[in-house]
Design a protein around this motif. Structure first.
Motif, PDB file in Angstrom:
ATOM      1  N   UNK A  11      42.155  55.729  37.636  1.00 28.86           N
ATOM      2  CA  UNK A  11      42.654  55.388  38.853  1.00 28.86           C
ATOM      3  C   UNK A  11      42.104  55.252  40.251  1.00 28.86           C
ATOM      4  N   UNK A  12      41.043  55.108  40.088  1.00 28.21           N
ATOM      5  CA  UNK A  12      40.509  54.093  41.717  1.00 28.21           C
ATOM      6  C   UNK A  12      40.783  52.008  40.879  1.00 28.21           C
ATOM      7  N   UNK A  13      39.802  53.083  40.232  1.00 26.26           N
ATOM      8  CA  UNK A  13      40.135  50.848  39.361  1.00 26.26           C
ATOM      9  C   UNK A  13      41.938  50.261  39.133  1.00 26.26           C
ATOM     10  N   UNK A  14      42.403  50.998  38.818  1.00 24.58           N
ATOM     11  CA  UNK A  14      43.828  51.097  38.549  1.00 24.58           C
ATOM     12  C   UNK A  14      44.839  50.666  40.126  1.00 24.58           C
ATOM     13  N   UNK A  15      44.655  51.233  41.179  1.00 20.69           N
ATOM     14  CA  UNK A  15      44.897  51.683  42.117  1.00 20.69           C
ATOM     15  C   UNK A  15      44.565  50.523  42.618  1.00 20.69           C
ATOM     16  N   UNK A  16      42.837  49.882  42.582  1.00 14.80           N
ATOM     17  CA  UNK A  16      42.723  48.421  43.196  1.00 14.80           C
ATOM     18  C   UNK A  16      43.500  46.854  42.245  1.00 14.80           C
ATOM     19  N   UNK A  17      43.332  47.371  41.163  1.00 13.07           N
ATOM     20  CA  UNK A  17      44.040  46.656  40.447  1.00 13.07           C
ATOM     21  C   UNK A  17      45.737  45.922  40.815  1.00 13.07           C
ATOM     22  N   UNK A  18      46.290  47.306  41.820  1.00 12.12           N
ATOM     23  CA  UNK A  18      47.418  47.010  41.837  1.00 12.12           C
ATOM     24  C   UNK A  18      47.064  46.157  43.035  1.00 12.12           C
ATOM     25  N   UNK A  19      46.765  47.006  43.984  1.00  7.45           N
ATOM     26  CA  UNK A  19      46.622  46.598  45.807  1.00  7.45           C
ATOM     27  C   UNK A  19      45.876  44.818  45.303  1.00  7.45           C
ATOM     28  N   UNK A  20      45.574  44.570  44.626  1.00  8.21           N
ATOM     29  CA  UNK A  20      45.028  42.842  44.057  1.00  8.21           C
ATOM     30  C   UNK A  20      46.115  42.266  44.049  1.00  8.21           C
ATOM     31  N   UNK A  21      46.703  42.507  43.120  1.00  9.15           N
ATOM     32  CA  UNK A  21      47.705  41.447  42.636  1.00  9.15           C
ATOM     33  C   UNK A  21      49.176  41.718  43.614  1.00  9.15           C
ATOM     34  N   UNK A  22      49.567  42.989  44.202  1.00  7.52           N
ATOM     35  CA  UNK A  22      50.089  42.275  45.008  1.00  7.52           C
ATOM     36  C   UNK A  22      50.126  41.682  46.266  1.00  7.52           C
ATOM     37  N   UNK A  23      48.577  41.459  46.370  1.00  8.20           N
ATOM     38  CA  UNK A  23      48.747  40.655  47.648  1.00  8.20           C
ATOM     39  C   UNK A  23      47.758  39.560  47.022  1.00  8.20           C
ATOM     40  N   UNK A  24      47.716  39.174  46.265  1.00  8.37           N
ATOM     41  CA  UNK A  24      47.641  37.620  45.731  1.00  8.37           C
ATOM     42  C   UNK A  24      49.125  36.897  46.307  1.00  8.37           C
ATOM     43  N   UNK A  25      48.393  35.890  47.450  1.00  3.98           N
ATOM     44  CA  UNK A  25      49.423  34.909  47.992  1.00  3.98           C
ATOM     45  C   UNK A  25      49.644  34.134  46.426  1.00  3.98           C
ATOM     46  N   UNK A  26      49.159  33.800  45.686  1.00  4.35           N
ATOM     47  CA  UNK A  26      49.033  32.821  44.622  1.00  4.35           C
ATOM     48  C   UNK A  26      51.197  33.608  44.006  1.00  4.35           C
ATOM     49  N   UNK A  27      51.138  35.149  43.263  1.00  2.00           N
ATOM     50  CA  UNK A  27      51.503  35.957  42.943  1.00  2.00           C
ATOM     51  C   UNK A  27      52.317  36.514  43.808  1.00  2.00           C
ATOM     52  N   UNK A  28      52.786  36.626  44.834  1.00  2.00           N
ATOM     53  CA  UNK A  28      54.128  36.781  45.641  1.00  2.00           C
ATOM     54  C   UNK A  28      54.846  36.674  45.201  1.00  2.00           C
ATOM     55  N   UNK A  29      56.132  37.607  44.484  1.00  2.00           N
ATOM     56  CA  UNK A  29      57.740  37.441  44.930  1.00  2.00           C
ATOM     57  C   UNK A  29      57.518  36.492  42.934  1.00  2.00           C
ATOM     58  N   UNK A  30      56.416  37.047  42.414  1.00  3.68           N
ATOM     59  CA  UNK A  30      56.069  36.356  40.844  1.00  3.68           C
ATOM     60  C   UNK A  30      55.798  37.116  40.174  1.00  3.68           C
ATOM     61  N   UNK A  31      55.508  38.307  40.681  1.00 10.16           N
ATOM     62  CA  UNK A  31      54.353  39.388  39.697  1.00 10.16           C
ATOM     63  C   UNK A  31      55.419  40.776  39.717  1.00 10.16           C
ATOM     64  N   UNK A  32      55.656  41.637  38.682  1.00  7.28           N
ATOM     65  CA  UNK A  32      56.238  42.947  39.416  1.00  7.28           C
ATOM     66  C   UNK A  32      54.723  44.204  39.037  1.00  7.28           C
TER      67      UNK A  32
END
Length: 81
Positions: A11-32
């Motif tokens: 769960x900690x690994x998954x939470x980190x993955x979610x944070x990384x994806x949500x904060x990635x400037x290249x994915x902002x507004x392009x990923x759910x």
């Protein structure tokens, strides 16, 4: 859980993955990113690593038959008909 490497908090690994994806400037507004699906993905990934090895378990981004030229339009405008 028998397939999980000892000492790994999935769960900690998954939470980190979610944070990384949500904060990635290249994915902002392009990923759910869905927390529950991230946990399921992470659990499945570790199981596949245990069963297949890390090379064969490596994730690959695919778009189920969608032409690459259509992906940006789908991301920006959803699936408009």
């Amino acid at each position: 859980r028998a397939h999980m490497p000892s000492g790994v908090d999935v769960k900690a690994v998954a939470r980190r993955l979610v944070v990384e994806l949500r904060e990635d400037p290249e994915l902002r507004g392009r990923a759910v990113v869905n927390d529950e699906l991230a946990i399921a993905f992470t659990q499945r990934y570790f199981r596949m690593v245990a069963e297949l090895g890390p090379e064969r378990a490596q994730p690959h981004v695919v778009f189920h038959g969608t032409a690459t030229s259509n992906i940006d339009g789908i991301i920006s405008g959803n699936l408009r008909v």
